[in-house]
Write a protein that holds these residues in place. Structure first.
Motif, PDB file in Angstrom:
ATOM      1  N   ILE A   1      54.901  83.974  -9.263  1.00 32.72           N
ATOM      2  CA  ILE A   1      54.165  85.141  -8.771  1.00 32.72           C
ATOM      3  C   ILE A   1      52.733  84.777  -8.401  1.00 32.72           C
ATOM      4  O   ILE A   1      51.958  85.659  -8.009  1.00 32.72           O
ATOM      5  CB  ILE A   1      54.165  86.277  -9.812  1.00 32.72           C
ATOM      6  CG1 ILE A   1      53.476  85.828 -11.100  1.00 32.72           C
ATOM      7  CG2 ILE A   1      55.594  86.755 -10.081  1.00 32.72           C
ATOM      8  CD1 ILE A   1      53.234  86.952 -12.093  1.00 32.72           C
ATOM      9  N   ALA A   2      52.369  83.504  -8.515  1.00 29.42           N
ATOM     10  CA  ALA A   2      51.001  83.069  -8.202  1.00 29.42           C
ATOM     11  C   ALA A   2      50.968  81.552  -8.242  1.00 29.42           C
ATOM     12  O   ALA A   2      51.968  80.888  -8.555  1.00 29.42           O
ATOM     13  CB  ALA A   2      50.004  83.651  -9.201  1.00 29.42           C
ATOM     14  N   MET A   3      49.802  81.001  -7.932  1.00 26.05           N
ATOM     15  CA  MET A   3      49.583  79.560  -8.004  1.00 26.05           C
ATOM     16  C   MET A   3      49.004  79.217  -9.377  1.00 26.05           C
ATOM     17  O   MET A   3      47.831  79.503  -9.645  1.00 26.05           O
ATOM     18  CB  MET A   3      48.607  79.095  -6.921  1.00 26.05           C
ATOM     19  CG  MET A   3      48.923  79.568  -5.518  1.00 26.05           C
ATOM     20  SD  MET A   3      50.443  78.861  -4.854  1.00 26.05           S
ATOM     21  CE  MET A   3      50.529  79.743  -3.286  1.00 26.05           C
ATOM     22  N   PRO A   4      49.776  78.615 -10.277  1.00 29.08           N
ATOM     23  CA  PRO A   4      49.243  78.279 -11.594  1.00 29.08           C
ATOM     24  C   PRO A   4      48.440  76.971 -11.566  1.00 29.08           C
ATOM     25  O   PRO A   4      48.775  76.042 -10.832  1.00 29.08           O
ATOM     26  CB  PRO A   4      50.498  78.114 -12.445  1.00 29.08           C
ATOM     27  CG  PRO A   4      51.537  77.649 -11.477  1.00 29.08           C
ATOM     28  CD  PRO A   4      51.219  78.313 -10.162  1.00 29.08           C
ATOM     29  N   GLY A   5      47.383  76.932 -12.366  1.00 31.01           N
ATOM     30  CA  GLY A   5      46.590  75.716 -12.480  1.00 31.01           C
ATOM     31  C   GLY A   5      47.182  74.757 -13.495  1.00 31.01           C
ATOM     32  O   GLY A   5      48.200  75.047 -14.145  1.00 31.01           O
ATOM     33  N   ARG A   6      46.537  73.632 -13.645  1.00 31.74           N
ATOM     34  CA  ARG A   6      47.029  72.591 -14.564  1.00 31.74           C
ATOM     35  C   ARG A   6      47.126  73.109 -16.000  1.00 31.74           C
ATOM     36  O   ARG A   6      48.061  72.776 -16.735  1.00 31.74           O
ATOM     37  CB  ARG A   6      46.114  71.373 -14.502  1.00 31.74           C
ATOM     38  CG  ARG A   6      46.159  70.625 -13.174  1.00 31.74           C
ATOM     39  CD  ARG A   6      45.270  69.387 -13.211  1.00 31.74           C
ATOM     40  NE  ARG A   6      45.190  68.740 -11.924  1.00 31.74           N
ATOM     41  CZ  ARG A   6      46.058  67.838 -11.470  1.00 31.74           C
ATOM     42  NH1 ARG A   6      47.091  67.482 -12.229  1.00 31.74           N
ATOM     43  NH2 ARG A   6      45.914  67.284 -10.278  1.00 31.74           N
ATOM     44  N   ALA A   7      46.132  73.908 -16.430  1.00 26.36           N
ATOM     45  CA  ALA A   7      46.135  74.396 -17.803  1.00 26.36           C
ATOM     46  C   ALA A   7      47.331  75.297 -18.078  1.00 26.36           C
ATOM     47  O   ALA A   7      47.932  75.246 -19.158  1.00 26.36           O
ATOM     48  CB  ALA A   7      44.829  75.136 -18.098  1.00 26.36           C
ATOM     49  N   SER A   8      47.702  76.118 -17.109  1.00 28.99           N
ATOM     50  CA  SER A   8      48.861  76.991 -17.294  1.00 28.99           C
ATOM     51  C   SER A   8      50.163  76.201 -17.263  1.00 28.99           C
ATOM     52  O   SER A   8      51.116  76.537 -17.981  1.00 28.99           O
ATOM     53  CB  SER A   8      48.870  78.082 -16.219  1.00 28.99           C
ATOM     54  OG  SER A   8      47.787  78.972 -16.414  1.00 28.99           O
ATOM     55  N   LEU A   9      50.216  75.166 -16.437  1.00 30.87           N
ATOM     56  CA  LEU A   9      51.393  74.286 -16.443  1.00 30.87           C
ATOM     57  C   LEU A   9      51.548  73.620 -17.804  1.00 30.87           C
ATOM     58  O   LEU A   9      52.658  73.525 -18.348  1.00 30.87           O
ATOM     59  CB  LEU A   9      51.267  73.231 -15.348  1.00 30.87           C
ATOM     60  CG  LEU A   9      51.419  73.702 -13.905  1.00 30.87           C
ATOM     61  CD1 LEU A   9      51.003  72.600 -12.937  1.00 30.87           C
ATOM     62  CD2 LEU A   9      52.864  74.135 -13.621  1.00 30.87           C
ATOM     63  N   GLU A  10      50.432  73.152 -18.357  1.00 29.15           N
ATOM     64  CA  GLU A  10      50.468  72.503 -19.673  1.00 29.15           C
ATOM     65  C   GLU A  10      50.893  73.495 -20.748  1.00 29.15           C
ATOM     66  O   GLU A  10      51.689  73.173 -21.635  1.00 29.15           O
ATOM     67  CB  GLU A  10      49.085  71.938 -19.993  1.00 29.15           C
ATOM     68  CG  GLU A  10      48.967  71.295 -21.362  1.00 29.15           C
ATOM     69  CD  GLU A  10      49.835  70.058 -21.538  1.00 29.15           C
ATOM     70  OE1 GLU A  10      50.145  69.726 -22.698  1.00 29.15           O
ATOM     71  OE2 GLU A  10      50.197  69.434 -20.524  1.00 29.15           O
ATOM     72  N   ALA A  11      50.367  74.731 -20.700  1.00 31.15           N
ATOM     73  CA  ALA A  11      50.735  75.745 -21.689  1.00 31.15           C
ATOM     74  C   ALA A  11      52.213  76.098 -21.588  1.00 31.15           C
ATOM     75  O   ALA A  11      52.900  76.256 -22.615  1.00 31.15           O
ATOM     76  CB  ALA A  11      49.882  76.994 -21.494  1.00 31.15           C
ATOM     77  N   ALA A  12      52.724  76.211 -20.359  1.00 29.51           N
ATOM     78  CA  ALA A  12      54.140  76.522 -20.178  1.00 29.51           C
ATOM     79  C   ALA A  12      55.027  75.405 -20.719  1.00 29.51           C
ATOM     80  O   ALA A  12      56.093  75.663 -21.284  1.00 29.51           O
ATOM     81  CB  ALA A  12      54.435  76.761 -18.703  1.00 29.51           C
ATOM     82  N   ALA A  13      54.584  74.178 -20.556  1.00 26.51           N
ATOM     83  CA  ALA A  13      55.376  73.027 -21.008  1.00 26.51           C
ATOM     84  C   ALA A  13      55.331  72.853 -22.514  1.00 26.51           C
ATOM     85  O   ALA A  13      56.311  72.410 -23.124  1.00 26.51           O
ATOM     86  CB  ALA A  13      54.877  71.758 -20.323  1.00 26.51           C
ATOM     87  N   ARG A  14      54.213  73.231 -23.141  1.00 26.34           N
ATOM     88  CA  ARG A  14      54.049  73.044 -24.582  1.00 26.34           C
ATOM     89  C   ARG A  14      53.428  74.295 -25.196  1.00 26.34           C
ATOM     90  O   ARG A  14      52.236  74.320 -25.528  1.00 26.34           O
ATOM     91  CB  ARG A  14      53.204  71.810 -24.863  1.00 26.34           C
ATOM     92  CG  ARG A  14      53.752  70.531 -24.207  1.00 26.34           C
ATOM     93  CD  ARG A  14      53.102  69.279 -24.763  1.00 26.34           C
ATOM     94  NE  ARG A  14      53.478  69.051 -26.138  1.00 26.34           N
ATOM     95  CZ  ARG A  14      54.616  68.455 -26.527  1.00 26.34           C
ATOM     96  NH1 ARG A  14      55.496  68.060 -25.619  1.00 26.34           N
ATOM     97  NH2 ARG A  14      54.882  68.285 -27.800  1.00 26.34           N
ATOM     98  N   PRO A  15      54.224  75.352 -25.368  1.00 23.77           N
ATOM     99  CA  PRO A  15      53.695  76.597 -25.941  1.00 23.77           C
ATOM    100  C   PRO A  15      53.229  76.398 -27.378  1.00 23.77           C
ATOM    101  O   PRO A  15      53.702  75.503 -28.092  1.00 23.77           O
ATOM    102  CB  PRO A  15      54.894  77.552 -25.877  1.00 23.77           C
ATOM    103  CG  PRO A  15      55.842  76.935 -24.898  1.00 23.77           C
ATOM    104  CD  PRO A  15      55.648  75.464 -25.001  1.00 23.77           C
ATOM    105  N   ALA A  16      52.318  77.256 -27.798  1.00 27.20           N
ATOM    106  CA  ALA A  16      51.829  77.209 -29.175  1.00 27.20           C
ATOM    107  C   ALA A  16      52.893  77.764 -30.124  1.00 27.20           C
ATOM    108  O   ALA A  16      53.647  78.680 -29.782  1.00 27.20           O
ATOM    109  CB  ALA A  16      50.538  78.010 -29.288  1.00 27.20           C
TER     110      ALA A  16
END
Length: 331
Positions: free
Chosen positions: A281-296
């Protein structure tokens, strides 16, 4: 005879004086700054001669018709490079021409903002007068084909970063670089993903990252938001994230999300459908890609915006409803 010698000596003195004056004027010409009032941007078009350059100087108020300009052009015969040059203040003519011959053209920057949609990105590029607009008039399918990715989904496929270019560059060149940068960033995030992540492909990771990007602008919350989404996906709960509903409404959204919007089904509505939406739904940045790959890690299943850019996370529906009463209805 004496009179003839006197005339000759006088002539020599006059010639020496004129020569000294001309030499002094020539030296001052070479040592004086061409642009004492500040930096100057120059565009050197293909085929520009030294005379054409002087005419540009005259138009900018940096030069007046003068024999010294013509003489310098004949003596030096500069090989001007094509492009836009930013000339620093107080540059002498030799230093200025050395810059124009060097090929060190002026670089511009364009920033693709995190969270922009494809429509926002293309509108911003279309308004940039520094670019050559080769993508204008292309629909999404034609655009992706021009980027050697025929049939690819366009939304979310360009990495938000700052890109440098020279005036007259094609907008397709910028888009190609942003597209390739996203391919690399997505592949890197997918390679380092949590092995227990409940998604099956890099494309789904990109979709998840776009939800995170649109849900929070607080870097400290991205992994927490990703953790909530991960746990809801694992439990078969609907994600129920407002930005997906808003995206599906498109240009018809007036800035106010209503209950009827949440109940209106479309391929992006995560209130009416389980799982991830059909596209980013948008252009995600590197930080969001990292969060999606490794959630807390954590136990929260809900979150609500506090109104200050952060969220209240809750483990239970009762806690969440209380947070909604406080931060949404109470507001």
């Amino acid at each position: 005879m004496r009179r003839l010698i006197s005339v000759f000596l006088l002539f020599l003195l006059l010639a020496a004086g004129v020569t000294a004056w001309q030499w002094s004027a020539w030296r001052d010409f070479l040592q004086s700054p061409v642009n004492p009032d500040g930096p100057v941007a120059l565009w050197i078009a293909p085929g520009t001669s030294f005379g054409g350059l002087v005419r540009q100087f005259e138009a900018l108020g940096l030069a007046r018709p003068d024999w010294r300009w013509r003489l310098y052009g004949r003596l030096h015969r500069p090989g001007l490079q094509v492009g836009e040059f930013l000339i620093d203040a107080n540059q002498t003519l030799p230093a200025l021409l050395a810059r124009l011959e060097s090929g060190r053209v002026r670089e511009h920057r364009w920033t693709l903002v995190e969270g922009w949609t494809l429509r926002q990105m293309r509108a911003d590029l279309a308004d940039d007068p520094r670019l050559r607009h080769e993508s204008r008039g292309m629909d999404t399918e034609a655009l992706m084909a021009a980027l050697d990715c025929a049939g690819c989904e366009a939304e979310g496929r360009f990495l938000p970063e700052t890109y440098f270019f020279i005036r007259g560059s094609s907008d397709l060149d910028l888009l190609q670089r942003a597209h390739e940068a996203m391919d690399r960033a997505l592949a890197d995030a997918w390679a380092r993903r949590d092995p227990e992540l409940p998604i099956d492909s890099p494309e789904e990771l990109l979709i998840l990252a776009s939800l995170i990007e649109r849900e929070t602008g607080d870097p400290s919350e991205r992994a927490q938001v990703a953790g909530v989404f991960k746990r809801r996906l694992e439990r078969g709960m609907r994600l129920q994230t407002d930005p997906t509903v808003i995206y599906g409404l498109g240009e018809g959204f007036d800035g106010r999300l209503r209950r009827v919007h949440l109940r209106t089904d479309h391929p992006w509505n995560t209130y009416t459908r389980h799982g991830l939406p059909v596209t980013p739904i948008a252009m995600p940045g590197r930080a969001s890609l990292e969060a999606a790959a490794r959630p807390a890690d954590g136990t929260a299943l809900y979150f609500v915006a506090k109104g200050d850019g952060t969220h209240q996370f809750s483990d239970t529906l009762d806690q969440h409803n209380a947070a909604v009463d406080r931060y949404i209805r109470g507001r």
